[in-house]
Design an enzyme around this catalytic site. Structure first.
Site, PDB file in Angstrom:
ATOM      1  N   GLY A  43      56.397  16.882  69.198  1.00 15.32           N
ATOM      2  CA  GLY A  43      57.200  15.746  68.752  1.00 15.32           C
ATOM      3  C   GLY A  43      56.252  14.790  68.070  1.00 15.32           C
ATOM      4  CE  LYS A  81      49.445  12.361  60.589  1.00 16.54           C
ATOM      5  NZ  LYS A  81      49.408  13.534  59.678  1.00 16.54           N
ATOM      6  CG  ASP A 115      51.856  16.994  59.737  1.00 14.94           C
ATOM      7  OD1 ASP A 115      52.102  15.846  59.323  1.00 14.94           O
ATOM      8  OD2 ASP A 115      52.055  17.337  60.918  1.00 14.94           O
ATOM      9  CG  ASP A 131      54.021  21.863  64.780  1.00 13.33           C
ATOM     10  OD1 ASP A 131      53.607  23.029  64.752  1.00 13.33           O
ATOM     11  OD2 ASP A 131      53.262  20.893  64.935  1.00 13.33           O
ATOM     12  CG  ASN A 132      51.830  20.986  60.986  1.00  8.04           C
ATOM     13  OD1 ASN A 132      52.329  19.994  61.523  1.00  8.04           O
ATOM     14  ND2 ASN A 132      50.632  21.432  61.293  1.00  8.04           N
ATOM     15  NE  ARG A 174      54.078  12.290  56.988  1.00  4.35           N
ATOM     16  CZ  ARG A 174      53.684  13.157  57.918  1.00  4.35           C
ATOM     17  NH1 ARG A 174      52.562  13.830  57.773  1.00  4.35           N
ATOM     18  NH2 ARG A 174      54.390  13.325  59.007  1.00  4.35           N
ATOM     19  N   GLY A 182      53.776  12.508  68.071  1.00  3.99           N
ATOM     20  CA  GLY A 182      52.884  12.017  69.121  1.00  3.99           C
ATOM     21  C   GLY A 182      52.147  10.758  68.699  1.00  3.99           C
ATOM     22  CG  ASP A 242      43.917   8.366  70.397  1.00  2.00           C
ATOM     23  OD1 ASP A 242      44.683   8.959  69.594  1.00  2.00           O
ATOM     24  OD2 ASP A 242      42.727   8.133  70.138  1.00  2.00           O
TER      25      ASP A 242
END
Ligand code: AMP
Ligand code: MG
Length: 484
Positions: free
Chosen positions: A87, A110, A261, A251-252, A173, A89, A122
């Site tokens: 997801g 992002k 990505d 996922d990219n 982005r 992150g 993080d």
């Protein structure tokens, strides 16, 4: 901020709430605007009179009226292994806007801090990788390859721990859509058929409006075929410019066929078919010459996620479009690069032999095709000079020029067209590395200068000749850290 001509919508919020979590950005300290894409802002329908007005938004310290940030939920296959815990992150979808030309834009911040999908991360992005993403999305756009775009980026004081302590940064982005193949995998494997259908209809209504009025079954079938074809064509375009993505996890993969990505990507310098740009990819799963196959495998993951609502036969048929679309686009791209307008059956073997030669003799990929695009004006030398063994070049040139005899276009017309597809300027790794170093010392001008060059990669820019130079020895095999 002033004189906006865009409409704000947040259509993603119409999806069931399993697809997202509302999250407020965690502000960064002492943020500073690094780079702002005024041209893009204008296309999107706003004018930033003062760049600094946007710094606080980039830092996650301020939300404009209408922004409703969410972390999107998706899953995906990473290096062939399914990961249900993915997801956004560290990114947040802020809102969606529609510009004066009717184009929609997702705004994604992002580096905005932790979200429920951060796992062990993080939630931050570092300056180095944020600059790399900015540069490459704009470079790809300059090359005419579908991609997410960079609207602006900031840097901040906050220290971020990677292999060493680095500077935090954040990127806004933008893209027509931030929906990934992985969104469908999430819906199919964790929610249910209804949610796959809802997601699919959402994507069609926003991004495939020409399909809306087709009857149910046909609408889905045609949509899947089109996603498969767009993916195949995007990858054929990557191959043609020598772009390696590096992390082609599902996922990219963008559902609308954008390059998506940017991590440890690279453009080839010396041609190397098996080039692996991601040094954590030890098996070379995502090597340059594997990309077409991996694109297909990702389409298979997507296909599997569609089975709950589509019959197996039409999904299978959709997948078959991949090879056809890829081959057609690849062949066309390579014919264009070689300037071959009158198709011949032997063209494919000429193309494959050309790749083998470039590989075997470690020839600079970009410089080779650019030199071929100026054969009339500048002669053989610029091509020959790229080879250690000049006789290899001579033999190849003889075969090539013989092939050109069956062309009917005038030489100058052909070479003019070739210069429109064979870039003179690409984002070589060493160029990116240089501007990152300058930026880390507080000077963002070199980054901006490089961006300007990459806006017009096909034009001769006599004042920027240095940017077309072959990489120095130190810049040839840079290890790009995958941590970002
Ligand atoms: P990527 O490899 O950048 O495509 O990211 C894969 C997954 O890891 C996504 O779910 C990202 O949101 C997440 N991720 C990457 N870097 C971080 C980070 N520093 N903090 C939190 N999540 C991250
Ligand atoms: Mg990713």
């Amino acid at each position: 901020m002033s004189s906006n001509e865009f409409r704000v919508e947040h259509r993603y919020l119409e999806l069931p709430d399993s697809f997202y979590t509302r999250v407020q950005p965690s502000p960064l300290k002492d943020a500073r605007m690094v780079c702002f894409n005024h041209k893009l802002a204008e296309q999107m329908g706003f004018h930033a009179q003062s760049e600094s007005d946007w710094t606080a938004v980039g830092a996650g310290a301020e939300l404009l009226e209408g922004m409703d940030p969410v972390a999107m939920k998706y899953t995906g296959h990473q290096f062939g292994v399914y990961n249900p815990d993915l997801g956004d992150g560290r990114g947040l979808l802020l809102w969606e806007t529609t510009g004066p030309d009717g184009r929609r834009w997702d705004w994604h911040l992002k580096g905005a801090g932790m979200t429920p999908y951060s796992r062990f991360g993080d939630g931050r992005a570092v300056l180095r990788s944020t600059i790399r993403e900015y540069l490459c999305s704009e470079a790809m756009h300059g090359l005419g390859i579908p991609t997410t775009r960079a609207l602006f980026m900031i840097s901040a004081r906050d220290p971020v721990r990677r292999e060493s302590i680095e500077t935090a940064a954040a990127l806004v982005r933008v893209a027509q859509s931030h929906i990934r193949f992985g969104h469908f995998e999430f819906a199919a494997h964790h929610v249910g058929p209804e949610s796959v259908k809802t997601l699919l209809e959402h994507v069609i209504s926003l991004h495939f409006p020409h399909l809306i009025n087709l009857p149910d079954g046909e609408r889905h079938t045609r949509w899947f075929e089109e996603v498969v074809e767009r993916t195949a064509r995007m990858i054929a375009d990557w191959q043609a410019v020598g772009f390696c993505h590096g992390v082609m996890n599902s996922d990219n993969m963008s559902i609308i066929g954008d390059t998506f990505d940017y991590g440890p990507y690279a453009f080839l310098d010396d041609f190397d078919a098996g080039y692996i740009c991601n040094h954590t990819d030890q098996g070379g799963r995502y090597a340059y010459n594997r990309q077409p196959q991996v694109g297909f495998e990702n389409c298979q993951y997507l296909a599997r996620a569609l089975l709950p609502i589509m019959d197996e036969d039409s999904v299978r048929r959709g997948l078959r479009h991949y090879e056809t679309a890829y081959n057609a686009r690849f062949l066309q791209n390579m014919r264009d690069k070689l300037g071959l307008a009158n198709e011949q059956d032997t063209d494919l073997s000429l193309i494959m032999d050309t790749f083998s030669m470039l590989h075997e003799h470690h020839v600079d990929y970009t410089a080779f095709f650019r030199a071929l695009s100026n054969l009339q004006a500048r002669g053989h030398s610029p091509v020959r000079d790229l080879f250690v063994d000049r006789s290899v070049a001579d033999q190849w040139l003889e075969r090539y020029e013989e092939r050109l005899m069956s062309e009917t276009r005038a030489h100058d017309e052909r070479e003019y067209a070739m210069r429109g597809v064979n870039p003179k300027y690409i984002l070589r790794n060493y160029l990116a590395q240089q501007v990152i170093q300058e930026a880390q010392n507080g000077d963002y001008q070199p980054m901006k200068a490089l961006l300007k060059v990459l806006e017009r990669p096909f034009d001769e820019q006599p004042e920027n000749e240095a940017y077309a130079a072959l990489p120095p020895d130190w810049g040839k095999h840079l290890n790009i850290s995958c941590s970002s």
